[in-house]
Design a protein around this motif. Structure first.
Motif, PDB file in Angstrom:
ATOM      1  N   ALA A   1       0.239  -4.360  -7.096  1.00 12.60           N
ATOM      2  CA  ALA A   1       1.347  -3.399  -7.044  1.00 12.60           C
ATOM      3  C   ALA A   1       2.374  -3.650  -8.142  1.00 12.60           C
ATOM      4  O   ALA A   1       2.876  -2.701  -8.759  1.00 12.60           O
ATOM      5  N   THR A   2       2.698  -4.925  -8.407  1.00 16.91           N
ATOM      6  CA  THR A   2       3.686  -5.202  -9.456  1.00 16.91           C
ATOM      7  C   THR A   2       3.188  -4.721 -10.814  1.00 16.91           C
ATOM      8  O   THR A   2       3.963  -4.171 -11.607  1.00 16.91           O
TER       9      THR A   2
ATOM     10  N   ARG B   1       0.835  -1.212   0.000  1.00 19.85           N
ATOM     11  CA  ARG B   1       0.000   0.000   0.000  1.00 19.85           C
ATOM     12  C   ARG B   1       0.863   1.252   0.000  1.00 19.85           C
ATOM     13  O   ARG B   1       0.530   2.248  -0.653  1.00 19.85           O
ATOM     14  N   ASP B   2       1.963   1.235   0.759  1.00 24.69           N
ATOM     15  CA  ASP B   2       2.878   2.382   0.738  1.00 24.69           C
ATOM     16  C   ASP B   2       3.359   2.652  -0.683  1.00 24.69           C
ATOM     17  O   ASP B   2       3.411   3.803  -1.134  1.00 24.69           O
TER      18      ASP B   2
ATOM     19  N   GLU C   1      11.402   8.479  -7.416  1.00 23.03           N
ATOM     20  CA  GLU C   1      11.405   8.016  -6.020  1.00 23.03           C
ATOM     21  C   GLU C   1      10.744   6.648  -5.896  1.00 23.03           C
ATOM     22  O   GLU C   1      11.254   5.752  -5.219  1.00 23.03           O
ATOM     23  N   MET C   2       9.599   6.502  -6.558  1.00 21.67           N
ATOM     24  CA  MET C   2       8.880   5.233  -6.505  1.00 21.67           C
ATOM     25  C   MET C   2       9.703   4.101  -7.094  1.00 21.67           C
ATOM     26  O   MET C   2       9.806   3.016  -6.512  1.00 21.67           O
ATOM     27  N   HIS C   3      10.337   4.357  -8.232  1.00 23.00           N
ATOM     28  CA  HIS C   3      11.159   3.346  -8.891  1.00 23.00           C
ATOM     29  C   HIS C   3      12.313   2.921  -7.992  1.00 23.00           C
ATOM     30  O   HIS C   3      12.598   1.725  -7.829  1.00 23.00           O
ATOM     31  N   SER C   4      12.972   3.896  -7.390  1.00 27.74           N
ATOM     32  CA  SER C   4      14.092   3.609  -6.509  1.00 27.74           C
ATOM     33  C   SER C   4      13.658   2.788  -5.301  1.00 27.74           C
ATOM     34  O   SER C   4      14.314   1.799  -4.933  1.00 27.74           O
ATOM     35  N   LYS C   5      12.543   3.168  -4.693  1.00 26.74           N
ATOM     36  CA  LYS C   5      12.075   2.453  -3.505  1.00 26.74           C
ATOM     37  C   LYS C   5      11.573   1.054  -3.858  1.00 26.74           C
ATOM     38  O   LYS C   5      11.745   0.117  -3.073  1.00 26.74           O
ATOM     39  N   ALA C   6      10.953   0.906  -5.029  1.00 23.33           N
ATOM     40  CA  ALA C   6      10.516  -0.420  -5.460  1.00 23.33           C
ATOM     41  C   ALA C   6      11.717  -1.354  -5.583  1.00 23.33           C
ATOM     42  O   ALA C   6      11.679  -2.503  -5.113  1.00 23.33           O
TER      43      ALA C   6
END
Length: 220
Positions: free
Chosen positions: A161-162, A100-101, A123-128
């Protein structure tokens, strides 16, 4: 005959999409009331349907359910997607909160300026790659499911999410073979395969019309 479930939300993903996923996988038919006008939203406020003055709203089992996590937990518990005991349930919650985050970062992007969208996507790509997917890759190294020996809401949220991340970053799973295998297994489940077909109640990626409608209905 069971009372049909009714969802009140916009014609888009947002906070309702994970609810649609759970209902679809559980094999639950549902209707949707699509919010298109400010008047519709004000009427829901006026009749007391929205406890905290916000959607999503789900009507089922004689209840008017609000707050996304509460709705997801109710559906998961009712349809045996929430583990066999308290210890499995808390593990499911931890995995689910992680997805969810990640998805919440995606959900906010359409409402940002183009420059901020690019920064949020990076940011999202890096955190994923560095924070979230390695956790799920490890969890799936010796197991078909994230928790226990049966499908749970955590698995369904992870699959959602994926797909969401891949829409923006197509090669994001290239270094995660367990996640790739998980995705292949999950998409072979008949209810999931059906939900992924054109014409299902799965919503498309948000566009300008969706963003404009949300702002107009909520009075942004």
């Amino acid at each position: 005959m069971a009372e049909k479930v009714t969802l009140y939300y916009f014609d888009g993903r947002g906070q309702m999409e994970s609810i649609r996923w759970l209902l679809a996988v559980a094999g639950v038919e549902f209707d949707e009331v699509i919010l298109k006008t400010r008047e519709q939203f004000l009427n829901l406020l006026k009749d007391g349907s929205l406890m905290f003055q916000q959607v999503p709203l789900v009507e089922m089992d004689g209840l008017k359910l609000v707050q996304t996590k509460a709705i997801l937990n109710y559906i998961s518990a009712k349809y045996n997607l929430y583990g066999k005991d308290l210890k499995e349930r808390v593990k499911i919650d931890m995995f689910a909160e992680g997805t969810r985050d990640l998805m919440d970062m995606m959900k906010m992007m359409p409402f940002l300026t183009p420059d901020n969208q690019k920064a949020k996507l990076d940011e999202m790509h890096s955190k994923a790659l560095e924070r979230y997917f390695p956790v799920y890759e490890k969890a799936l190294s010796n197991s078909q499911y994230l928790v226990g020996e049966q499908l749970s809401c955590a698995d369904i949220h992870l699959l959602e999410a994926t797909f969401m991340v891949e829409e923006k970053c197509p090669s994001v799973l290239s270094t995660f073979p367990n996640l790739q295998a998980f995705q292949a297994r999950m998409t072979s489940v008949p209810a999931i395969s059906k939900f992924l077909q054109p014409g299902s109640k799965r919503k498309a990626q948000p566009d300008e019309v969706y963003v404009r409608t949300v702002k107009e209905v909520l009075g942004f």
